[in-house]
Scaffold this active site. Sequence first.
Site, short mmCIF file in Angstrom:
data_model
loop_
_atom_site.label_atom_id
_atom_site.label_comp_id
_atom_site.label_asym_id
_atom_site.label_seq_id
_atom_site.Cartn_x
_atom_site.Cartn_y
_atom_site.Cartn_z
N ASP A 58 1.02 -1.15 0.00
CA ASP A 58 -0.10 -0.02 -0.09
C ASP A 58 0.88 1.36 0.15
O ASP A 58 2.15 1.19 0.27
CB ASP A 58 -0.93 0.04 1.33
CG ASP A 58 -1.81 1.08 1.50
OD1 ASP A 58 -2.57 1.43 0.36
OD2 ASP A 58 -1.88 1.62 2.51
N ASP A 86 -0.03 5.21 1.18
CA ASP A 86 -0.07 6.05 2.37
C ASP A 86 -0.09 5.44 3.51
O ASP A 86 -0.79 4.31 3.61
CB ASP A 86 -1.45 6.93 2.06
CG ASP A 86 -1.31 8.26 2.86
OD1 ASP A 86 -1.15 8.37 3.91
OD2 ASP A 86 -1.55 9.17 2.07
#
Length: 345
Positions: free
Chosen positions: A22, A24
Amino acid sequence: MIFRRTAAQSSPLDGVDVVLADLDGVVYAGPGALPHAVDSLNRAQAEGRRLGYITNNASRTDASVAEHLNSLGLQVVADDVTTSPQAAMRLMKDLVPAGSTLLVIGGEGLIVEVEKAGFVVTRSADDSPAAVVQGFAPEVGWKHLAEAAYALATPVEEGGIPWVATNTDWTIPQARGIAPGNGTLVSAVHTAVGRLATIAGKPERPIFDEAVTRTGATSPLFIGDRLDTDIQGARTAGMPSLLVLTGIDRPKQVLAAPPAQRPDYIVEDLRQLFEPYPATIVKGERTRVGDAVVEIDGVDLRIVSAGDRQIDLLRAGAAAIWNSGRAIFGFRVPEQLYADPFRVR
């Protein structure tokens, strides 16, 4: 009785051919990289593993994401990035004929993928679209949501058109704080039409399947910072997962995680990708990870030994609760178990 070993002391990266991450809360926070993230990912790549990145953010193209990651010091091309609009188009190809007109509620990141997939973009329900696809963009407003509602007014059972949403994240991190995410916009349309969208992004499987296709992964590991999207999604896709405590979810959420949201690994930061992961050892009601030992005593979860690493105490506490078959509200949990020295400030 001796302690029972339930996991080997190998590192999380052992046997992994592709690291999927992922963005952020894992790689960056806002425009800047998180501590140790870039160096750790570059090391994983230098050791021969392919890197891939998965994002639910529908407002940016894969090329713009790759450009951002390169500016942080990573080595990324657009094909390394899997976005929720790409996953949406993976779904859409099975829902409507090739070349169909789609009502697009979203920004550039979504429009680019719709056109790359060979569909025609419209912004008006009056153009009789074959389906609606909805994703986040800061410029999405009432008029756009109203167009979606007009297009989706006919129920599915009466011949209504498909509705695909890139994701339903309730929040999205912004430089000034946490803001409403695409889930709130999808919910607004749902409230108007009484229908549910088909979801392409995390925690649903299509985005993970798309990432595997793009990277050619056979033994991937997914890294995330959110239990309800990242970890749940990886588990849905049958993929080992690692939670890093540099983002959204904190120790309290880890201890309380339901079965569908429990990661295979918990780390402070990405440097621990390369460290031997300590075994979970169980003897009766006691659970040991490293030098940390906890014990279930009725409704009390007691710390027998805090050890010298808070991360191991958290791992031990989580394992004890998860293996008990009881939810966290069935325990009295000492505050030391969910202390949070891990937060990036």
